[in-house]
Design a protein around this motif. Structure first.
Motif, PDB file in Angstrom:
ATOM      1  N   ILE A 152       3.879 -17.593  -6.463  1.00 25.83           N
ATOM      2  CA  ILE A 152       2.762 -18.246  -5.933  1.00 25.83           C
ATOM      3  C   ILE A 152       3.150 -19.733  -5.719  1.00 25.83           C
ATOM      4  N   TRP A 153       4.032 -20.339  -6.476  1.00 29.92           N
ATOM      5  CA  TRP A 153       4.637 -21.803  -5.990  1.00 29.92           C
ATOM      6  C   TRP A 153       5.609 -21.815  -4.865  1.00 29.92           C
ATOM      7  N   PHE A 154       6.528 -20.812  -5.010  1.00 30.71           N
ATOM      8  CA  PHE A 154       7.555 -21.025  -4.079  1.00 30.71           C
ATOM      9  C   PHE A 154       7.757 -19.840  -3.047  1.00 30.71           C
ATOM     10  N   GLY A 155       6.679 -19.060  -3.100  1.00 29.04           N
ATOM     11  CA  GLY A 155       6.811 -17.870  -1.943  1.00 29.04           C
ATOM     12  C   GLY A 155       7.736 -16.753  -2.242  1.00 29.04           C
ATOM     13  N   LEU A 156       7.671 -16.090  -1.108  1.00 31.16           N
ATOM     14  CA  LEU A 156       8.586 -14.843  -1.140  1.00 31.16           C
ATOM     15  C   LEU A 156      10.301 -15.001  -0.956  1.00 31.16           C
ATOM     16  N   GLY A 157      10.603 -16.117  -0.593  1.00 34.05           N
ATOM     17  CA  GLY A 157      11.828 -16.540  -0.664  1.00 34.05           C
ATOM     18  C   GLY A 157      12.799 -16.632  -1.770  1.00 34.05           C
ATOM     19  N   PRO A 158      14.011 -16.797  -1.974  1.00 34.69           N
ATOM     20  CA  PRO A 158      14.764 -16.652  -2.954  1.00 34.69           C
ATOM     21  C   PRO A 158      14.679 -17.682  -4.221  1.00 34.69           C
ATOM     22  N   GLU A 234      12.057 -10.161  -7.346  1.00 35.58           N
ATOM     23  CA  GLU A 234      11.876  -9.230  -6.217  1.00 35.58           C
ATOM     24  C   GLU A 234      10.866  -8.153  -6.141  1.00 35.58           C
ATOM     25  N   TYR A 235      11.065  -7.482  -7.550  1.00 35.38           N
ATOM     26  CA  TYR A 235      10.171  -6.265  -7.614  1.00 35.38           C
ATOM     27  C   TYR A 235       8.577  -6.723  -7.392  1.00 35.38           C
ATOM     28  N   ILE A 236       8.191  -8.061  -7.671  1.00 35.43           N
ATOM     29  CA  ILE A 236       6.768  -8.548  -7.521  1.00 35.43           C
ATOM     30  C   ILE A 236       6.562  -8.762  -6.222  1.00 35.43           C
ATOM     31  N   GLY A 237       7.518  -9.519  -5.456  1.00 33.40           N
ATOM     32  CA  GLY A 237       7.439  -9.745  -4.026  1.00 33.40           C
ATOM     33  C   GLY A 237       8.526 -10.386  -3.443  1.00 33.40           C
ATOM     34  N   ALA A 238       9.136  -9.910  -2.384  1.00 25.30           N
ATOM     35  CA  ALA A 238      10.504 -10.306  -1.596  1.00 25.30           C
ATOM     36  C   ALA A 238      10.671  -9.639  -0.518  1.00 25.30           C
TER      37      ALA A 238
END
Length: 293
Positions: A152-158, A234-238
């Motif tokens: 939520i804080w940093f988004g789908l990025g690395p 990554e499994y949660i969102g990437a």
């Protein structure tokens, strides 16, 4: 008749008797160690062959469900397909590098933060008393549940995966560095003080070298934690990565794909462990040389 007496041949005292080489015990130990290493390697290979063979045979005989458990041949076919034709997300090398980049960066940040804070709190009692309760509270929180918050804080990025890796790496490194700083030989510190060393010199030249073995112990475990943090994120969102491959394989009920991703991660972790072991042996060469005497 008197019995004949046998006289022993005269001993040539001028000729020195042959003595066994002094290095024979150490040579025997080295040969025994080599034989043991060969036996261990052969036993490991045989164990792996037996396990994979049983898995394959039980799956083909449908003693275990091949749909849920897959089989080694299908897993190998999946890895081969990813290597030759790529994945739905792009080339397999790109997915491995993306996950490895997140894990490595998170590992480096977590190690540096853990070592610096561990040494600082181990050296300064006031800082340990001040931050100790907060660190214990943070350590009691299951770090895996922080991954959705980082997403939520940093988004789908690395960034969210790096943050997950950092929190998993930090605590084992911190506690080992802290304990290593506390376990420093007090006589060494006292002698350094007598010789006029400052606090900074004592920390850099006495405390940190003494705590290095504690720190290296945590490094072996912490890189695996970094991989776990990156994969869970990554499994949660990437958008890319091995963890996303696992999620997609699970979503399409492709059990071979899930196991194939796990095999790839295991290979990466073993290579990293080998590099850390090599670095540790280079750093602590003095220990092996002392043990030989």
């Amino acid at each position: 008749m008197s019995p004949e007496t046998v006289t022993p041949p005269p001993v040539d005292t001028a000729k020195p008797q042959a003595t066994a080489p002094s290095s024979s015990p150490s040579r025997s130990r080295a040969q025994a160690a080599r034989r043991r290493r060969v036996i261990v390697v052969v036993a490991r290979v045989l164990l792996l062959v037996v396990v994979l063979g049983l898995w394959e045979a039980l799956s083909r005989a449908e003693v275990i469900d091949p749909f849920n458990f897959s089989m080694p041949s299908e897993i190998w076919d999946q890895i081969t397909s990813w290597v030759l034709h790529g994945t739905a997300l792009g080339s397999l090398g790109e997915q491995i590098w993306y996950t490895l980049y997140e894990a490595l960066l998170g590992w480096v940040i977590g190690v540096v933060a853990g070592v610096v804070l561990g040494i600082a709190l181990g050296r300064v009692a006031f800082l340990a008393d001040l931050f100790g309760p907060y660190i214990k509270v943070l350590n009691s929180i299951p770090r895996i549940v922080l991954a959705p918050i980082f997403l939520i804080w940093f988004g789908l990025g690395p960034a969210s995966k790096i943050a997950s890796a950092v929190v998993l790496v930090f605590f084992p490194v911190f506690f080992n560095a802290f304990q290593g700083a506390r376990e420093v030989n007090r006589d060494l510190v006292a002698n350094a003080r007598i010789l006029g060393a400052t606090d900074r010199q004592v920390t850099l030249q006495v405390v940190i070298p003494s705590a290095t073995s504690w720190i290296f112990t945590s490094l072996h475990v912490s890189f695996g934690f970094a991989l776990i943090g990156a994969i869970v994120g990554e499994y949660i969102g990437a958008t890319r990565g091995i963890g996303l491959l696992v999620a997609q394989s699970q979503g399409t009920l492709n059990s071979a794909g899930v196991y194939a991703a796990m095999v790839i991660l295991a290979v990466v972790a073993l290579l990293a462990e080998g590099l850390l072991t090599f670095a540790e042996r280079r750093v602590f060469r003095w220990k092996s040389s002392n043990s030989e005497h």
